[in-house]
Design a protein around this motif. Structure first.
Motif, short mmCIF file in Angstrom:
data_model
loop_
_atom_site.label_atom_id
_atom_site.label_comp_id
_atom_site.label_asym_id
_atom_site.label_seq_id
_atom_site.Cartn_x
_atom_site.Cartn_y
_atom_site.Cartn_z
N LEU A 1 -18.94 28.89 13.75
CA LEU A 1 -18.14 30.02 14.19
C LEU A 1 -17.30 29.67 15.42
N SER A 2 -17.69 28.65 16.17
CA SER A 2 -16.94 28.32 17.39
C SER A 2 -15.51 27.89 17.09
N ALA A 4 -13.71 28.90 14.54
CA ALA A 4 -13.03 30.14 14.16
C ALA A 4 -12.70 30.97 15.39
N GLU A 5 -13.62 31.03 16.33
CA GLU A 5 -13.39 31.79 17.55
C GLU A 5 -12.25 31.19 18.37
N ALA A 15 -12.82 36.65 15.52
CA ALA A 15 -13.57 35.98 14.45
C ALA A 15 -14.99 36.51 14.54
N LYS A 16 -15.52 36.95 13.42
CA LYS A 16 -16.88 37.49 13.39
C LYS A 16 -17.66 36.83 12.26
N SER A 17 -18.95 36.71 12.47
CA SER A 17 -19.81 36.15 11.42
C SER A 17 -20.01 37.19 10.32
#
Length: 120
Positions: A1-2, A4-5, A15-17
């Protein structure tokens, strides 16, 4: 996710999981983008990465998958009256940009779309 963030920050969005999207009903937005393989042809073709409840909180749903053309995610979005964009658009866009970079000419988008659709 990093990653994407980092990208989301550059673009001025979030960006969210998948877990965050399912668990936090206050998360809404203009565009929901799926870049997972969930829904792709194969064993997960009848699955969606998020529930219809999540889809309902977004205006437009983009699924990077192009085989099948209409994933379960896009089907849920259509049923909810949302605007949908399939992965074919990204696939053709990438091919068009490569064509332009290699040839210096404008890509024949209609022909490219026709050939992709013939194959799918």
């Amino acid at each position: 996710l990093s990653k994407a963030e980092t990208l989301a920050k550059e673009l001025g969005c979030l960006a969210k999981s998948l877990e965050d999207l399912e668990g936090d009903k206050s998360i809404t937005g203009s565009v929901l983008i799926n870049t997972t393989s969930v829904g792709m042809s194969g064993p997960n073709v009848d699955k969606a990465p998020v529930s219809a409840g999540v889809v309902a909180r977004f205006d437009l749903v983009f699924d990077a998958i192009y085989n099948p053309l209409k994933t379960k995610l896009l089907g849920m979005a259509e049923e909810g009256g949302k605007t949908t964009v399939s992965g074919v658009e990204m696939f053709i866009g990438q091919a068009a940009e490569q064509f332009k970079q290699f040839t210096g000419a404008e890509p024949p988008l209609d022909l490219m779309r026709e050939k992709v659709m013939e194959r799918l």
